[in-house]
Every structure is written in C-alpha cells, then in structure tokens.
Enzyme design. Structure first.
Site, PDB file in Angstrom:
ATOM      1  N   GLN A 196      -4.903  -1.696   9.444  1.00 41.44           N
ATOM      2  CA  GLN A 196      -4.781  -3.013   8.839  1.00 41.44           C
ATOM      3  C   GLN A 196      -5.409  -4.079   9.743  1.00 41.44           C
ATOM      4  OE1 GLN A 196      -3.647  -3.476   5.719  1.00 41.44           O
ATOM      5  NE2 GLN A 196      -3.997  -5.672   5.823  1.00 41.44           N
ATOM      6  N   LYS A 238       0.844  -1.209   0.000  1.00 41.99           N
ATOM      7  CA  LYS A 238       0.000   0.000   0.000  1.00 41.99           C
ATOM      8  C   LYS A 238       0.874   1.252   0.000  1.00 41.99           C
ATOM      9  CE  LYS A 238      -3.835  -2.418   2.137  1.00 41.99           C
ATOM     10  NZ  LYS A 238      -4.556  -2.818   3.330  1.00 41.99           N
ATOM     11  N   ASP A 258     -11.226   2.635   3.863  1.00 47.06           N
ATOM     12  CA  ASP A 258     -11.547   1.212   3.749  1.00 47.06           C
ATOM     13  C   ASP A 258     -13.040   0.992   3.494  1.00 47.06           C
ATOM     14  OD1 ASP A 258      -9.624  -0.786   3.824  1.00 47.06           O
ATOM     15  OD2 ASP A 258      -9.257  -0.543   5.960  1.00 47.06           O
TER      16      ASP A 258
END
Ligand code: GUN
Length: 283
Positions: free
Chosen positions: A97, A53, A120
């Site tokens: 995460q 990422k 997200d």
C-alpha cells in the site's frame, strides 16, 4: 441528461463474475487465489483502503493475508518481507500500500516485487510491457476506467480523448490505454495553457487532478464522455474533479463521485489477482 456509469453497479456484476471463476478454479486447482497486502504505518486512509481490499477478497472467495508493520519499519525489513512473499508458492499477488513512510524508497520496494505477482501493475517492467502493447498487468484505476468505457459500449476509435493529470498511477497509464484503443490522446496538466479549449475540443475527458469541481459546465461540449477520477473531501463530503450537477446534462456519459471510478479500482485488483493466479496454476 447523460447516462450515469455506476462503478458501484458494474463492480457488483464483475465481482460476481470473478467469484464464480474463483470457485471454479479453486475446485480445479485445489487452492484459492491468494493476495498478500503489506501496509506500513498508521495512515487512516491507507488502513481503510487495505480493509476494503481484504473484505473484497473474502467476498470473492479469495484468500488474503494482510501484513501490518509499524511506521518505523526499516526499508531492509520491508524488502525482506517482499522477498519472502516472492518466494512463497501459495501467494499469487503482492500489493504494498502506498504511500510509504518517507524513510523508505518507494521505487526500490516496487522494483523488488516479483513481476508475476505485481497485481498493482506498478513494476517498471509491467509498465514497459503495457506501453509496448505486450501482455501485462494493468494498474488498477486506469484498468477500471477502461472497463467502464468498454462495458458501456463507448467507442474510442478515432475519438479525441483528453486526460487531465500525468501521475504514474492514473494519468500516464490511462493515456496509453486510450491510445491502444485508437483514441487520439492529449495529456493536460498543471502547466497546460488554455485547458478550457482543450476540454471543449474533446469527445472524452478523464479528469485525474485532485481539485474539487474544477471541470465546469462551460468547459464541456455537448455529448462528451466524462470520467471523473477525483476524490476530494469538501466539508466532509466526497466530490470529484468535475462539477457533476452542472455538467451531467451536457455529457453523454458521466461517472459519479462517489460510486464511480472508486469501486472499480478494487474490482480491477481482484481481476489482476485472478489473472496472476491463473497464470501461475496453469504453467
Ligand atoms: N495508494 C493509493 N492507490 C493505490 C493503489 O492503487 N495501490 C497501492 N498499492 N497503493 C495505493
């Protein structure tokens, strides 16, 4: 043989488009989009995702901050980090995460992320807006799937779509997105009776189960669109939920593993970060 939808190639194209937009807007608003990624613990898969990422942000000319905390980090400390990022005017997107260590309540952490920075798309309000068809940030993997379908000019209107898997991250949201595009959607899962009959009745199959090669040739009718979300490691090799070699001749379109849905997830994350940034600088 069916047409292979390469997520790798499509990602290259879209990431280039994102980069061009980033360059233009950075010039206009005097700062680049900024993604903050928080990682707690040592999980090697999570570490490598976070690295990927970070690399993708850099290539797209975005700014990224990666905060890595040890496994023992308390929930309180993590919530305090999120609070700081929520209030940091230079941060446009926050991603924690997952999975988090067992002693941390994941729901509490996701709920704490400021809605406008939830790149997200996991915040319950974001998901609620998505279900209502209101403006929302869409979760990255389902968004990537929809982009692959759209950019391949596959029509969903009135088609029978089967989603196999009911996770909050993929199955449930992708079912809703397919419905929004006027597909007739069925969600199958581990308790579904006669999965084969469900598959044979479908024009589009999205397999998101996590069981290697479970969709076999006899389960698929001629001309089906196959989207394989599976990432299974078998004898050191990555394989999908679909028996690709056996099914590819029957499918009209099929995504490979690796190089299919996988790369699209980070691509969607970049798009979401850009979207959050644009909304913030333009308000
Ligand atoms: N872990 C596996 N997939 C994801 C994802 O899309 N976002 C986050 N935050 N964690 C993940």
């Amino acid at each position: 043989m069916g047409q292979i939808i390469s997520g790798k190639e499509l990602s290259k194209t879209i990431r280039e488009e994102v980069k061009e937009q980033v360059i233009k807007l950075t010039d206009q608003y005097h700062r680049a989009p900024h993604l903050a990624v928080v990682l707690v613990g040592e999980d090697p898969a999570s570490r490598s995702y976070v690295k990927a990422k970070e690399r993708a942000c850099k290539k797209a000319m975005m700014e990224s901050t990666v905060i890595i905390k040890e496994e023992e980090t308390s929930e309180e400390e993590l919530l305090s980090i999120i609070n700081d990022l929520n209030n940091d005017q230079t941060v446009d997107g926050i991603l924690v995460q997952l999975p988090l260590p067992k002693h941390i309540d994941e729901d509490k952490v996701i709920d704490a992320i400021k809605l406008e920075k939830d790149v997200d798309g996991f915040h319950p309000l974001n998901l609620a807006y998505m279900h209502l068809g209101r403006q929302a940030i869409y979760p990255a993997t389902p968004k990537g799937i929809m982009t692959m379908i759209e950019r391949s000019n596959i029509s969903l209107k009135g088609k029978k779509a089967l989603v196999i898997g009911r996770s909050n991250i993929v199955g449930k949201p992708v079912a809703m997105m397919l419905l929004k595009e006027h597909a007739t959607v069925t969600i199958a899962h581990s308790r579904t009776e006669n999965l084969k009959a469900e598959c044979l009745a479908s024009d589009i199959i999205v397999a998101a189960v996590g069981r290697a090669k479970m969709i076999t040739e006899d389960m698929v009718k001629e001309g089906t669109v196959i989207i394989d979300v599976g990432v299974n490691r078998v004898e050191g090799k990555l394989v999908g939920d679909v028996d690709f070699d056996a099914v590819k001749d029957k499918a009209s379109y099929i995504t490979p593993v690796p190089g299919g849905v996988g790369p699209m997830t980070i691509t969607s994350l970049l798009q979401n970060t850009l979207e959050c940034y644009e909304r913030r600088v333009k308000q």
